[in-house]
Write an enzyme that holds these catalytic residues in place. Sequence first.
Site, short mmCIF file in Angstrom:
data_model
loop_
_atom_site.label_atom_id
_atom_site.label_comp_id
_atom_site.label_asym_id
_atom_site.label_seq_id
_atom_site.Cartn_x
_atom_site.Cartn_y
_atom_site.Cartn_z
CB CYS B 56 26.59 44.91 -7.51
SG CYS B 56 28.27 45.44 -6.79
CG ASP B 63 26.65 40.42 -8.70
OD1 ASP B 63 27.30 40.70 -9.76
OD2 ASP B 63 26.59 41.11 -7.82
#
Lengths: 165, 165, 165, 165, 165, 165, 165, 165, 165, 165
Positions: B56, B63
């Site tokens: 992120c 992620d």
Amino acid sequence: MSGRKDDELPSVSHLGSEQTTYTFDYDPSLLETFENNHPNRDYVVKFNCPEFTTLCPKTGQPDFATIYIRYIPEVNMVESKSLKLYLFSFRNHGGFHEDAINTIMNDLIDLMDPRFIEVWGKFTPRGGISIDPYANYGRPETKYEQMAEQRLLYHDLYPEAVDNR
Amino acid sequence: MSGRKDDELPSVSHLGSEQTTYTFDYDPSLLETFENNHPNRDYVVKFNCPEFTTLCPKTGQPDFATIYIRYIPEVNMVESKSLKLYLFSFRNHGGFHEDAINTIMNDLIDLMDPRFIEVWGKFTPRGGISIDPYANYGRPETKYEQMAEQRLLYHDLYPEAVDNR
Amino acid sequence: MSGRKDDELPSVSHLGSEQTTYTFDYDPSLLETFENNHPNRDYVVKFNCPEFTTLCPKTGQPDFATIYIRYIPEVNMVESKSLKLYLFSFRNHGGFHEDAINTIMNDLIDLMDPRFIEVWGKFTPRGGISIDPYANYGRPETKYEQMAEQRLLYHDLYPEAVDNR
Amino acid sequence: MSGRKDDELPSVSHLGSEQTTYTFDYDPSLLETFENNHPNRDYVVKFNCPEFTTLCPKTGQPDFATIYIRYIPEVNMVESKSLKLYLFSFRNHGGFHEDAINTIMNDLIDLMDPRFIEVWGKFTPRGGISIDPYANYGRPETKYEQMAEQRLLYHDLYPEAVDNR
Amino acid sequence: MSGRKDDELPSVSHLGSEQTTYTFDYDPSLLETFENNHPNRDYVVKFNCPEFTTLCPKTGQPDFATIYIRYIPEVNMVESKSLKLYLFSFRNHGGFHEDAINTIMNDLIDLMDPRFIEVWGKFTPRGGISIDPYANYGRPETKYEQMAEQRLLYHDLYPEAVDNR
Amino acid sequence: MSGRKDDELPSVSHLGSEQTTYTFDYDPSLLETFENNHPNRDYVVKFNCPEFTTLCPKTGQPDFATIYIRYIPEVNMVESKSLKLYLFSFRNHGGFHEDAINTIMNDLIDLMDPRFIEVWGKFTPRGGISIDPYANYGRPETKYEQMAEQRLLYHDLYPEAVDNR
Amino acid sequence: MSGRKDDELPSVSHLGSEQTTYTFDYDPSLLETFENNHPNRDYVVKFNCPEFTTLCPKTGQPDFATIYIRYIPEVNMVESKSLKLYLFSFRNHGGFHEDAINTIMNDLIDLMDPRFIEVWGKFTPRGGISIDPYANYGRPETKYEQMAEQRLLYHDLYPEAVDNR
Amino acid sequence: MSGRKDDELPSVSHLGSEQTTYTFDYDPSLLETFENNHPNRDYVVKFNCPEFTTLCPKTGQPDFATIYIRYIPEVNMVESKSLKLYLFSFRNHGGFHEDAINTIMNDLIDLMDPRFIEVWGKFTPRGGISIDPYANYGRPETKYEQMAEQRLLYHDLYPEAVDNR
Amino acid sequence: MSGRKDDELPSVSHLGSEQTTYTFDYDPSLLETFENNHPNRDYVVKFNCPEFTTLCPKTGQPDFATIYIRYIPEVNMVESKSLKLYLFSFRNHGGFHEDAINTIMNDLIDLMDPRFIEVWGKFTPRGGISIDPYANYGRPETKYEQMAEQRLLYHDLYPEAVDNR
Amino acid sequence: MSGRKDDELPSVSHLGSEQTTYTFDYDPSLLETFENNHPNRDYVVKFNCPEFTTLCPKTGQPDFATIYIRYIPEVNMVESKSLKLYLFSFRNHGGFHEDAINTIMNDLIDLMDPRFIEVWGKFTPRGGISIDPYANYGRPETKYEQMAEQRLLYHDLYPEAVDNR
Ligand SMILES: [Ca+2]
Ligand SMILES: [Ca+2]
Ligand SMILES: [Ca+2]
Ligand SMILES: [Ca+2]
Ligand SMILES: [Ca+2]
Ligand SMILES: [Ca+2]
Ligand SMILES: [Ca+2]
Ligand SMILES: [Ca+2]
Ligand SMILES: [Ca+2]
Ligand SMILES: [Ca+2]
Ligand SMILES: [Ca+2]
Ligand SMILES: [Ca+2]
Ligand SMILES: [Ca+2]
Ligand SMILES: [Ca+2]
Ligand SMILES: [Ca+2]
Ligand SMILES: [Ca+2]
């Protein structure tokens, strides 16, 4: 037992034969046909073939796939046992996934001269990535050529979820 | 073993190579191609890539996503092991989900100059919400541009159920 | 809003904190605990962790897994955000799948001194084969040691179907 | 219409009542009972409750879960509409997942004095991890206490796959 | 860590912020945007939101739904954490299912002025019946208006099976 | 990268090696081991192997199966790439399904001398019937022998549904 | 056609009868039996009955369930068409879910005097909650009484996921 | 609680009413409407109704179905509790499956005068065959009439698999 | 091709034979055996047979089922093609579902004298109800007799969901 | 009981008849019709028929399929019990899969003279390959002829996954 007569099936040599020999070197001559009884109608035959295996051309490692074949016949229709033998003949053959799907489609076009055909392979992953090639064909200069273009346009619009397990 | 010959694969350096080095900083130069054997035919290659992870840009938190890539080749085709290495190079890269999907598509267009391409990411949820960006491209001023528009029009019309479990 | 008071949660530093820093080198000191409110009762907490990734010790290639952790607390309970940070710290760590599962379990035993704990990893395939290691532990010389033995005995008796897609 | 008579249901005030008021502050007094017609037999009632939501005690963020409740009645049985109202009363309540499951079980024990009861919560993920607490209870010094121990021993031996989608 | 820079994200206040306050009264001002990096391309962002809950306007009873939101951005893109906060703000709001879906879509149009947007809600059953409202929008007098009409035309043509369990 | 060192892996020759040769004649000498780091603990390793193929001893026709292998190590653990090569070596081997499963288990017992092992094959149908053989083993005169007997007793008590599609 | 002779089936009046009348008021006299041909063996017969409907005793609203019935016969076996008629007779009957399951089991015990029987109902939700009652019975003072106790002990240990859709 | 006001709902008598009486003789007068708040927009409302039961007109035997109803409102929208009561009123009604679906659609057209509507029934099998009738309607001489024709054209193009279990 | 030799298979006449004749009158003499190569080990063979059909003894109507057969061999093992022919011979045979399952098990006991065997039939519904009979057997006065009793005790404890579609 | 009257059903002789005789030789005269009550509307009736079995014309071996039939009626509608008897009459009939589907469609066209009809068969595998033929028909020189062409064009664009288990 009513239905198709044996003398309607002269070109079918593998189905119900005494002794089947399995060939594991690529051999399109294994393919056989029988005659379409409904040539005036456009209809579809699909084969689901989850037992396809071949070899990686670079590493020699076995690859595995499910092959989906779907066509509209004109005169000749591929007999399913001969199709099985033909697909088995890829067993010791090396080739990229993309080539295998094009080869299978080309051989079936040569065999049957179908109005339309499509071939879709779904391979198991290598290195965490799986490859699904798809090719299709419609007779040039006919509405089937447009059918092929339309189906390519909408192909796999709603793909299956794949999580490698 | 019959099939593709090694001398047909000069540009493929990763596949079956002695020693692979993994790069975890975004690096599009990892991508390699081989030549399309069926350039006269429109056909499709799809990659299912469920092992994609990035960071992120705001929080640095990892992620996770499954990436689906699908294209129609012209001359150059992306080799799958190089694609794997390229996707691994996002591992320590920060970016919004929407940017990652656009970046991957742009890099593959630069690499292959494909007739058509589309990239779809399905990310795992953050804060109870998951994000699925999708982008596509068809060569400008060709029928493939219209293909891209049509597929965007009908994209995800019948979405999968998501319940965060 | 009724419920747990902040002063009951002194040892919890990550949850709701201003700024989280993510560590990608294996670091068991990231783990934090809070106190069990129901120590007189045997009950179970399970964590489902589908976003686990680490590196192959031999090739450096990323590996992916879902980790299932399940335990019976005594005094200390692992706080879930700290567990997340701890699992993220395997991101650049190399190890065989079998070692990762044992390491996670050992660290959680050191942290919580639980009555019982088990850790199960389900990895994505490499070379067409996937590996699912499982380890468990019950406090020596207690009924929880027998629980561990019983659960090992019946572990995975009715396994999930895996088809690599 | 044959079956249960209204005068058998004096303690049931919510079911079919004119006007239901919904309370969103934790309130165990909402729970009501009716009488077991088959007290001489051990049998089981299970409630599936996929519409449970509460607040995180630290951040105030909503949490979501499916709660499974299963018990063997003695004299009193919880009426399902009152159970619904009770579970709704957690809506603005803050608590760790592990506490919610213990609280629900304690309240139902107080209400019904059941022979056996178990409560299982399956929460949606936060930070990529989901938590599934489970507690059970059998009347002390009875065979139901051993039932509780046995069911804890074999609890969740064959867990569902969770992939956060 | 490469990728988006912080100074590209001036309008994003919730993501990674120190302290989030949750509002449970309907509040569209919670929504925030960041800028689209790829405005010259039509592409799609979809949000899967399975943690939506609101109140029945007539009875005050909680209702639950999964909301699917899908749009093509122009300049502004909704930031996902702010979307989460906005959806949470329906928690104590009363409204028919059909109104909720229209309200969410109207608020996102006001916020982003997207080229295209659609919102689909799938609610859990009440009285054995569940309701799934769907609305969409394309900018008036553009091809996106026709996109909306086309997608309404083919919406839910192949519906999921629902059996209330 | 932290974790296992290369000098801990002297017996592992296939993994990450320069050049792998694939053998398609049954060859148990392909199997290699590495050393168990946790010999004081009973824990489990499971392999999911959906890419197994062999030949029918009577007809020569290819057969396909998923093989599940699960064991408790003592000193030696089978390395997964060598297991892959070993399973590939059945490719041109003929044998009844029941014999294949016993052979695999015998070879792994010879290789590892494990505390416990079990092997389960799930074959695709021939003539409308599919065969799933299962064998297990625990070291004679130890508790693992009883484990084997228990697991045979409860094996496949809740079988998967099979409908040949 | 070989097999059972008509004179072996004197007590079966509904199956294949000219004219069936359907009764929608609870009537256990509809149940009929035929004789067990294998009384020396313990074996199991299970009925899956997904078309069960009754009325709520308080509100008169229709309720829906799937009923699973499973028993070990002695002399008398319930004929399946008569079972269908019997279950249809609950159609206009009012009763709590828990009572319906006990009533069905009691009637089948009276009819067949089975060695063992169990009845499980899975109802569709009302107010977001669904109820699944389960009862069982083994002949007093026999091993079947212990069978009932054991099966109650392990009943529904691995419950299905329920999400009300 | 914000949202719809009671005085916006004058025509809704069943929802939240003190006392509901259930009618089991076909009665379209049970249907009630409320007013569409978004008449300027084309949007869709779908009802999933898995608890539909009626009687066979020839044998009197109960039949079971899931009914899917989907429409675009103009002014009037059917209130969901009144729809439930209306569908319950088929409980003792006899009719062929094909007629039931046409009747439901006709009654909803009379009630709401919608822009578009479709009704799909999926019945459980009788004699090994199940029947799924589908009807739709668009206002004559409008684009909705063409919508109906288009949706009929593509209806059920990708049917669900049915295996009677 | 390595593996089993033809002279090990003297008693197998159907497999790979020139010409198979299908018998549709019940004929247990069709069953053939081959010899167990691993008689010193307890292991399991399971057959999944989803293509079983017979006739109702009262109405003559065809019935359909999936048959699951599972056994531990001693000396003789049933050859799978002969099992297929045997199961086909029920095609025009009349019998109650419960009798078919007992007959199949009795014939296989006579044929193989196995240590343990079980047979489970899952039939498609008639009149909305489906029947699943199950029988098992262990050699009298051996531990296999206790195995049979144990497996009956825990049989179908976690039944599949059945909804007749 | 309200609904269709008996005198509306004069041509229906099988449904609810005293005594049904089953014919296992192909006999299209078994088919019966009743009159369409809604001839002014285009609507669809679909039959799901998972219990179809016939014989291979070459080997005599039984084949199994699910047949999906879907049509738009004009005046005559096929009665479902007569359809069942007709499909049963293929039981001892020999024919290729492709012929069976065409025969069924031709017979239903002769019987009903429908506006549109389509027939899809999904057969279980033989030799690892399964065949799914599909045919359709629209009245010549009407819009239904174009409907048939369109549905053939988009037929099976998103095929089900098939793995032979
Ligand atoms: Ca899988
Ligand atoms: Ca999968
Ligand atoms: Ca999910
Ligand atoms: Ca799969
Ligand atoms: Ca999932
Ligand atoms: Ca369900
Ligand atoms: Ca299947
Ligand atoms: Ca399948
Ligand atoms: Ca779900
Ligand atoms: Ca469902
Ligand atoms: Ca569900
Ligand atoms: Ca199935
Ligand atoms: Ca089914
Ligand atoms: Ca089903
Ligand atoms: Ca179903
Ligand atoms: Ca499968």
